[in-house]
Enzyme design. Sequence first.
Site, PDB file in Angstrom:
ATOM      1  N   HIS A 299       0.829  -1.246   0.487  1.00 44.13           N
ATOM      2  CA  HIS A 299       0.034  -0.035   0.105  1.00 44.13           C
ATOM      3  C   HIS A 299       0.624   1.042  -0.357  1.00 44.13           C
ATOM      4  O   HIS A 299       0.466   2.376  -0.041  1.00 44.13           O
ATOM      5  CB  HIS A 299      -0.949  -0.054   1.557  1.00 44.13           C
ATOM      6  CG  HIS A 299      -1.944  -1.058   1.397  1.00 44.13           C
ATOM      7  ND1 HIS A 299      -2.843  -1.478   0.536  1.00 44.13           N
ATOM      8  CD2 HIS A 299      -2.498  -1.857   1.707  1.00 44.13           C
ATOM      9  CE1 HIS A 299      -3.490  -1.642   0.363  1.00 44.13           C
ATOM     10  NE2 HIS A 299      -3.254  -2.415   1.925  1.00 44.13           N
TER      11      HIS A 299
ATOM     12  N   ASP B  28      -3.880 -10.362  -2.580  1.00 40.53           N
ATOM     13  CA  ASP B  28      -4.668  -9.888  -0.744  1.00 40.53           C
ATOM     14  C   ASP B  28      -5.657  -9.933  -0.975  1.00 40.53           C
ATOM     15  O   ASP B  28      -5.823  -9.009  -2.390  1.00 40.53           O
ATOM     16  CB  ASP B  28      -3.092  -8.780  -0.960  1.00 40.53           C
ATOM     17  CG  ASP B  28      -3.096  -8.335   1.455  1.00 40.53           C
ATOM     18  OD1 ASP B  28      -4.178  -7.854   1.566  1.00 40.53           O
ATOM     19  OD2 ASP B  28      -2.208  -9.041   1.924  1.00 40.53           O
TER      20      ASP B  28
ATOM     21  N   HIS C 200      -6.579  -6.885  -0.406  1.00 40.40           N
ATOM     22  CA  HIS C 200      -6.589  -6.087   0.148  1.00 40.40           C
ATOM     23  C   HIS C 200      -5.833  -5.076  -1.728  1.00 40.40           C
ATOM     24  O   HIS C 200      -5.008  -5.653  -2.160  1.00 40.40           O
ATOM     25  CB  HIS C 200      -6.224  -4.566   0.831  1.00 40.40           C
ATOM     26  CG  HIS C 200      -7.276  -5.457   2.219  1.00 40.40           C
ATOM     27  ND1 HIS C 200      -6.137  -6.089   3.051  1.00 40.40           N
ATOM     28  CD2 HIS C 200      -8.063  -4.341   2.753  1.00 40.40           C
ATOM     29  CE1 HIS C 200      -7.055  -6.593   4.162  1.00 40.40           C
ATOM     30  NE2 HIS C 200      -7.763  -5.032   3.536  1.00 40.40           N
TER      31      HIS C 200
ATOM     32  N   ASP D 240      -5.268 -13.207   3.851  1.00 39.61           N
ATOM     33  CA  ASP D 240      -6.266 -11.935   4.813  1.00 39.61           C
ATOM     34  C   ASP D 240      -7.403 -12.487   3.531  1.00 39.61           C
ATOM     35  O   ASP D 240      -8.464 -12.434   4.506  1.00 39.61           O
ATOM     36  CB  ASP D 240      -5.894 -10.847   5.568  1.00 39.61           C
ATOM     37  CG  ASP D 240      -5.030  -9.985   3.584  1.00 39.61           C
ATOM     38  OD1 ASP D 240      -5.265 -10.701   2.592  1.00 39.61           O
ATOM     39  OD2 ASP D 240      -5.434  -8.633   3.859  1.00 39.61           O
TER      40      ASP D 240
END
Length: 379
Positions: A129, A166, A168, A255
């Site tokens: 990120h 991931d 995200h 995740d």
Amino acid sequence: MAGRVALVFSREFAAYSFGPFHPLRPERQILTYELIRELKLLGNANISVLEPRMAEIDELKLFHTQEYIDIVREKSELGYGYLDYGDTPAAKGIFEASALRVGATIIAAESVAKGEFTHAFNFSGGLHHARSSSAAGFCVFNDIVVAIKYIKRNFGVRKVAVVDIDAHHADGTQYAFYDDPTVLTISLHENGRYLYPGTGFIDEYGSGPGIGYSVNVPLPPGTFDEAYLYAFNEVVPPLIEFFQPDIIIQQFGVDTHHTDPLTHFALTTKTYEKVAGKMHELAHKYSDGRLVVVGGGGYNLEATARSWTIAFATFLESELPEETPEDWRKLCEEYGVKPSKRLHDMEKPQLTEVEKKKIFDKVKEVIEEIHKTIWPLLF
């Protein structure tokens, strides 16, 4: 086919901590390493454990601005405040801890680029990120971007494919190479309408000469094993075959696990095993085996350690026992974590057949839109 394999690890990875109440728990690095060790996966003569080093300032500047690096260093010395809008605290020593994780990914990528190892793993990495001038989503420095720029500059690596699984969206990595056709970024993630960072839609496909080389697969909440693997196999293998990368970097955030407290996917460890197997196959078919694997998300400590260990063993083509070692279960309990007796999940997500059909139909719609939008830009 595994060849020589490197695992980059240090107990100092645990220093990347935002406090006991933050969801990113550094103990997962220790639990993963100890599970790998207890299962005797490090006993193979072709496996080496490498010590990381801190990334140097000039290396961080391959992506990050000097001003931002100075801010991180100053706030790290102070030990309070935030490096973003509230997710990433400026804990004391976070500069050194972050630079160590970047350095670990540099070592992993360098060892593969130089031909010393076929595969290299750094489960402390995957901080996708972070932007050039800001932290974001628990990520201070973007080790993936820095490592790619490092090996392209120093070892003549031409083309790199990043496959990010991931939950995200890999926004920081995507935007770093948004106009660069020599870096293909593929991100399979939960739809940004439901999850941070709220990006990663199909129409974010790059700009200028990089049009088509940013590929996003935004999947609905509740995406389960079969639906996920359908999406993965419809997108990743044909893109890797088309791109023919020199090196593949796999961000292996877990995740997406059905027990993760921050996300809404419904995957089990069987999916991670199959994804690792396919990535292993693709690397040996299209990039001469050159594969770098980093970590990422995973906020159920015990499930994260099991998932990464299963992936590690799959890349190594190593057989695993059914049960987790007793000493490892005791270590989990010392960390206040309830351990599973089995390596693979004993429980499965509770989804009805009606729910599964609805989710799978949505996944198929996403893939159809990707083929309609992205494929004409590339094929």
